[in-house]
Design a protein around this motif. Structure first.
Motif, mmCIF file in Angstrom:
data_model
loop_
_atom_site.group_PDB
_atom_site.id
_atom_site.type_symbol
_atom_site.label_atom_id
_atom_site.label_comp_id
_atom_site.label_asym_id
_atom_site.label_seq_id
_atom_site.Cartn_x
_atom_site.Cartn_y
_atom_site.Cartn_z
ATOM 1 N N THR A 123 -122.283 -34.671 -16.871
ATOM 2 C CA THR A 123 -123.029 -33.512 -16.371
ATOM 3 C C THR A 123 -124.368 -33.953 -15.781
ATOM 4 O O THR A 123 -124.785 -33.450 -14.732
ATOM 5 N N ARG A 141 -125.759 -33.897 -11.775
ATOM 6 C CA ARG A 141 -127.069 -33.331 -11.426
ATOM 7 C C ARG A 141 -127.914 -34.325 -10.648
ATOM 8 O O ARG A 141 -128.498 -33.996 -9.611
ATOM 9 N N ASP A 148 -130.068 -28.952 -10.145
ATOM 10 C CA ASP A 148 -129.237 -27.916 -10.758
ATOM 11 C C ASP A 148 -129.119 -28.153 -12.258
ATOM 12 O O ASP A 148 -128.515 -29.121 -12.699
ATOM 13 N N THR A 168 -119.371 -27.018 -16.791
ATOM 14 C CA THR A 168 -120.683 -27.324 -16.210
ATOM 15 C C THR A 168 -120.551 -28.296 -15.043
ATOM 16 O O THR A 168 -121.176 -28.113 -13.984
ATOM 17 N N ARG A 220 -121.608 -27.293 -11.188
ATOM 18 C CA ARG A 220 -122.636 -28.039 -10.466
ATOM 19 C C ARG A 220 -122.070 -28.690 -9.210
ATOM 20 O O ARG A 220 -122.742 -28.743 -8.177
ATOM 21 N N SER A 230 -121.541 -25.888 -6.584
ATOM 22 C CA SER A 230 -122.837 -25.463 -6.028
ATOM 23 C C SER A 230 -123.360 -26.443 -5.000
ATOM 24 O O SER A 230 -123.832 -26.057 -3.927
#
Length: 213
Positions: free
Chosen positions: A136, A140, A151, A199, A203, A206
């Motif tokens: 995760t 990011r 994010d 998650t 991300r 997005s």
């Protein structure tokens, strides 16, 4: 940590007592990088507690693990506040802000897996949770490096993972007292794994939409 837009949004920064303690730390000969490294020490204490619990199954070891996790999060909070609000940011601050987290997350999650007694695959589940937690953060950081907004969305960002583990430690300590089981730790790691997958997907989507817009 010089870019305010790259900071994790936390409402607790607006609490007066938190600001006062951050100001106190800023007035001392303490650097944000030292606080960041201290977070790994607390994560290591949580890991030690989990491993000892795996051998001894004393309920208070789970409480110690939960307290250590929260101390780790406090270090994560105050290193940024001392750097930004305290005016002690350095060029190497981003390294010390990120690398200790990549060490601390697996330390806590992997050893929590080995602390599970009710199933035989606790260790594997812990490794899965630890790797997904790092993933995760990798997504990011990757997204930010290619020009997308930073994010921090969940449902299983760092503070969410550690909140789940803290509550799991508290409830599991009661569970071990009354029923001699630790299903709470098992459920917590399963939730973290599933939440981290979601998650990562959120991300990634997005960032894709931002880049293709």
């Amino acid at each position: 940590m010089n870019d305010l837009n790259a900071r994790r949004p936390l409402k607790i920064r607006d609490v007066k007592i938190v600001n006062r303690f951050a100001s106190f730390l800023s007035s001392k000969n303490i650097t944000p990088n030292q606080i960041s490294v201290l977070s790994v020490a607390f994560a290591a204490l949580a890991a030690f507690s989990f491993l000892m619990y795996a051998r001894e199954q004393h309920w208070w070891l789970l409480i110690l693990a939960g307290l250590s996790i929260q101390c780790r999060l406090l270090c994560n909070l105050f290193d940024g506040m001392v750097a930004v609000e305290g005016g002690k940011s350095t060029k190497s601050g981003e390294m010390f802000n990120d690398i200790p987290d990549r060490v601390a997350d697996p330390l806590i999650l992997v050893t929590a897996g080995y602390a599970i007694h009710v199933v035989g695959y606790g260790g594997e589940l812990g490794w899965c949770a630890g790797l997904l937690a790092v993933m995760t953060a990798y997504i990011r950081s990757l997204n930010a490096s290619i020009g997308t907004p930073v994010d921090f969305k969940g449902p299983m960002a760092k503070q969410h993972r550690m909140a789940v583990m803290t509550f799991a430690c508290v409830f599991a300590s009661g569970e071990i007292i009354f029923w001699k089981t630790d299903y709470t730790l098992l459920i917590a790691l399963i939730l973290i794994c599933l939440g981290c997958v979601i998650t990562c997907i959120r991300r990634t989507i997005s960032a894709y939409r931002f880049l293709e817009a």
